[in-house]
Design a protein around this motif. Structure first.
Motif, mmCIF file in Angstrom:
data_model
loop_
_atom_site.group_PDB
_atom_site.id
_atom_site.type_symbol
_atom_site.label_atom_id
_atom_site.label_comp_id
_atom_site.label_asym_id
_atom_site.label_seq_id
_atom_site.Cartn_x
_atom_site.Cartn_y
_atom_site.Cartn_z
ATOM 1 N N GLN A 1 14.058 3.662 -10.789
ATOM 2 C CA GLN A 1 14.769 3.386 -12.036
ATOM 3 C C GLN A 1 16.214 3.012 -11.706
ATOM 4 O O GLN A 1 16.845 3.646 -10.867
ATOM 5 C CB GLN A 1 14.749 4.610 -12.947
ATOM 6 C CG GLN A 1 15.424 4.362 -14.276
ATOM 7 C CD GLN A 1 15.305 5.574 -15.199
ATOM 8 O OE1 GLN A 1 14.805 6.612 -14.826
ATOM 9 N NE2 GLN A 1 15.785 5.409 -16.408
ATOM 10 N N GLY A 2 16.720 1.966 -12.352
ATOM 11 C CA GLY A 2 18.093 1.521 -12.146
ATOM 12 C C GLY A 2 18.251 0.461 -11.073
ATOM 13 O O GLY A 2 19.270 -0.224 -11.015
ATOM 14 N N ALA A 3 17.256 0.304 -10.202
ATOM 15 C CA ALA A 3 17.321 -0.731 -9.164
ATOM 16 C C ALA A 3 17.151 -2.106 -9.809
ATOM 17 O O ALA A 3 16.521 -2.244 -10.853
ATOM 18 C CB ALA A 3 16.234 -0.506 -8.119
ATOM 19 N N GLN A 4 17.727 -3.112 -9.195
ATOM 20 C CA GLN A 4 17.581 -4.476 -9.699
ATOM 21 C C GLN A 4 16.130 -4.907 -9.575
ATOM 22 O O GLN A 4 15.500 -4.720 -8.550
ATOM 23 C CB GLN A 4 18.491 -5.423 -8.912
ATOM 24 C CG GLN A 4 18.644 -6.786 -9.525
ATOM 25 C CD GLN A 4 19.327 -6.747 -10.892
ATOM 26 O OE1 GLN A 4 20.151 -5.899 -11.164
ATOM 27 N NE2 GLN A 4 18.963 -7.662 -11.755
ATOM 28 N N GLY A 5 15.589 -5.491 -10.660
ATOM 29 C CA GLY A 5 14.200 -5.953 -10.663
ATOM 30 C C GLY A 5 14.034 -7.211 -9.838
ATOM 31 O O GLY A 5 14.995 -7.817 -9.386
ATOM 32 N N GLY A 6 12.803 -7.602 -9.630
ATOM 33 C CA GLY A 6 12.526 -8.819 -8.874
ATOM 34 C C GLY A 6 11.048 -9.107 -8.859
ATOM 35 O O GLY A 6 10.569 -9.993 -9.547
ATOM 36 N N ASP A 7 10.307 -8.344 -8.083
ATOM 37 C CA ASP A 7 8.871 -8.565 -7.965
ATOM 38 C C ASP A 7 8.095 -7.824 -9.051
ATOM 39 O O ASP A 7 8.520 -6.788 -9.545
ATOM 40 C CB ASP A 7 8.363 -8.081 -6.602
ATOM 41 C CG ASP A 7 8.816 -8.975 -5.460
ATOM 42 O OD1 ASP A 7 8.914 -10.196 -5.683
ATOM 43 O OD2 ASP A 7 9.053 -8.458 -4.362
ATOM 44 N N ALA A 8 6.952 -8.375 -9.374
ATOM 45 C CA ALA A 8 5.966 -7.699 -10.210
ATOM 46 C C ALA A 8 4.785 -7.380 -9.308
ATOM 47 O O ALA A 8 4.573 -8.029 -8.280
ATOM 48 C CB ALA A 8 5.537 -8.602 -11.359
ATOM 49 N N TYR A 9 4.028 -6.371 -9.662
ATOM 50 C CA TYR A 9 2.904 -5.923 -8.851
ATOM 51 C C TYR A 9 1.686 -5.695 -9.730
ATOM 52 O O TYR A 9 1.816 -5.187 -10.839
ATOM 53 C CB TYR A 9 3.233 -4.594 -8.144
ATOM 54 C CG TYR A 9 4.452 -4.660 -7.281
ATOM 55 C CD1 TYR A 9 4.354 -4.990 -5.934
ATOM 56 C CD2 TYR A 9 5.709 -4.386 -7.799
ATOM 57 C CE1 TYR A 9 5.480 -5.042 -5.126
ATOM 58 C CE2 TYR A 9 6.840 -4.438 -6.997
ATOM 59 C CZ TYR A 9 6.724 -4.772 -5.665
ATOM 60 O OH TYR A 9 7.834 -4.829 -4.872
ATOM 61 N N TRP A 10 0.497 -6.040 -9.236
ATOM 62 C CA TRP A 10 -0.769 -5.696 -9.878
ATOM 63 C C TRP A 10 -1.277 -4.439 -9.205
ATOM 64 O O TRP A 10 -1.229 -4.327 -7.983
ATOM 65 C CB TRP A 10 -1.807 -6.799 -9.687
ATOM 66 C CG TRP A 10 -1.508 -8.079 -10.385
ATOM 67 C CD1 TRP A 10 -1.043 -9.228 -9.813
ATOM 68 C CD2 TRP A 10 -1.635 -8.366 -11.777
ATOM 69 N NE1 TRP A 10 -0.882 -10.203 -10.766
ATOM 70 C CE2 TRP A 10 -1.240 -9.690 -11.983
ATOM 71 C CE3 TRP A 10 -2.052 -7.608 -12.878
ATOM 72 C CZ2 TRP A 10 -1.247 -10.295 -13.230
ATOM 73 C CZ3 TRP A 10 -2.060 -8.216 -14.129
ATOM 74 C CH2 TRP A 10 -1.663 -9.538 -14.293
ATOM 75 N N VAL A 11 -1.778 -3.501 -9.977
ATOM 76 C CA VAL A 11 -2.427 -2.319 -9.414
ATOM 77 C C VAL A 11 -3.871 -2.717 -9.100
ATOM 78 O O VAL A 11 -4.641 -3.020 -9.997
ATOM 79 C CB VAL A 11 -2.396 -1.124 -10.397
ATOM 80 C CG1 VAL A 11 -3.083 0.080 -9.777
ATOM 81 C CG2 VAL A 11 -0.969 -0.789 -10.802
ATOM 82 N N SER B 1 0.861 -1.169 0.000
ATOM 83 C CA SER B 1 0.000 0.000 0.000
ATOM 84 C C SER B 1 0.902 1.225 0.000
ATOM 85 O O SER B 1 1.865 1.288 0.776
ATOM 86 C CB SER B 1 -0.886 -0.021 1.251
ATOM 87 O OG SER B 1 -1.714 1.109 1.277
ATOM 88 N N LEU B 2 0.618 2.167 -0.877
ATOM 89 C CA LEU B 2 1.456 3.355 -1.004
ATOM 90 C C LEU B 2 0.666 4.614 -0.683
ATOM 91 O O LEU B 2 -0.514 4.709 -0.994
ATOM 92 C CB LEU B 2 1.994 3.476 -2.433
ATOM 93 C CG LEU B 2 2.812 2.303 -2.967
ATOM 94 C CD1 LEU B 2 3.116 2.516 -4.440
ATOM 95 C CD2 LEU B 2 4.093 2.150 -2.179
ATOM 96 N N GLU B 3 1.352 5.568 -0.092
ATOM 97 C CA GLU B 3 0.789 6.887 0.127
ATOM 98 C C GLU B 3 1.088 7.737 -1.103
ATOM 99 O O GLU B 3 2.015 7.441 -1.870
ATOM 100 C CB GLU B 3 1.419 7.531 1.370
ATOM 101 C CG GLU B 3 1.163 6.758 2.651
ATOM 102 C CD GLU B 3 -0.307 6.752 3.053
ATOM 103 O OE1 GLU B 3 -0.992 7.760 2.813
ATOM 104 O OE2 GLU B 3 -0.754 5.723 3.593
ATOM 105 N N THR B 4 0.352 8.805 -1.305
ATOM 106 C CA THR B 4 0.590 9.720 -2.414
ATOM 107 C C THR B 4 2.039 10.188 -2.391
ATOM 108 O O THR B 4 2.557 10.592 -1.353
ATOM 109 C CB THR B 4 -0.356 10.939 -2.314
ATOM 110 O OG1 THR B 4 -1.700 10.466 -2.364
ATOM 111 C CG2 THR B 4 -0.112 11.907 -3.454
ATOM 112 N N GLY B 5 2.715 10.072 -3.529
ATOM 113 C CA GLY B 5 4.104 10.500 -3.655
ATOM 114 C C GLY B 5 5.137 9.454 -3.276
ATOM 115 O O GLY B 5 6.327 9.636 -3.513
ATOM 116 N N GLU B 6 4.704 8.352 -2.699
ATOM 117 C CA GLU B 6 5.629 7.286 -2.303
ATOM 118 C C GLU B 6 6.068 6.496 -3.536
ATOM 119 O O GLU B 6 5.293 6.295 -4.464
ATOM 120 C CB GLU B 6 4.947 6.369 -1.299
ATOM 121 C CG GLU B 6 5.881 5.422 -0.595
ATOM 122 C CD GLU B 6 5.195 4.648 0.514
ATOM 123 O OE1 GLU B 6 5.864 3.763 1.067
ATOM 124 O OE2 GLU B 6 4.015 4.897 0.814
#
Length: 84
Positions: free
Chosen positions: A35-45, A25-30
């Motif tokens: 960009q540039g970080a190592q990938g790993g997880d995928a997320y559904w909105v 769960s994200l707050e506005t602006g979080e």
């Protein structure tokens, strides 16, 4: 998800057991991913919207409910291509 490519990505994620992406769960602006970080997880909105940002901070696009985030890096590995 949009189109045939989106359907193939969703099917690939399900085959790999990623149909239950990690909840968050994200707050506005979080920031979800940098960009540039190592990938790993995928997320559904699940609800709300997420801005996809270029390196200069400009908004490239907006993702909404039902869309997938981070699927390319989750499947292929590598660095995140945008900040979300």
């Amino acid at each position: 998800m949009r189109g045939e490519t989106g359907g193939r990505l969703a099917a690939a994620l399900e085959r790999r057991g990623w149909d239950d992406c990690p909840p968050c769960s994200l707050e506005t602006g979080e920031v979800l991913v940098e960009q540039g970080a190592q990938g790993g997880d995928a997320y559904w909105v699940e609800s709300g919207t997420l801005d996809v940002l270029a390196a200069d901070g400009s908004v490239l696009t907006e993702l909404g409910a039902g869309e997938l985030v981070g699927e390319y890096e989750a499947l292929a590995g590598g660095e995140r291509t945008a900040t979300i």
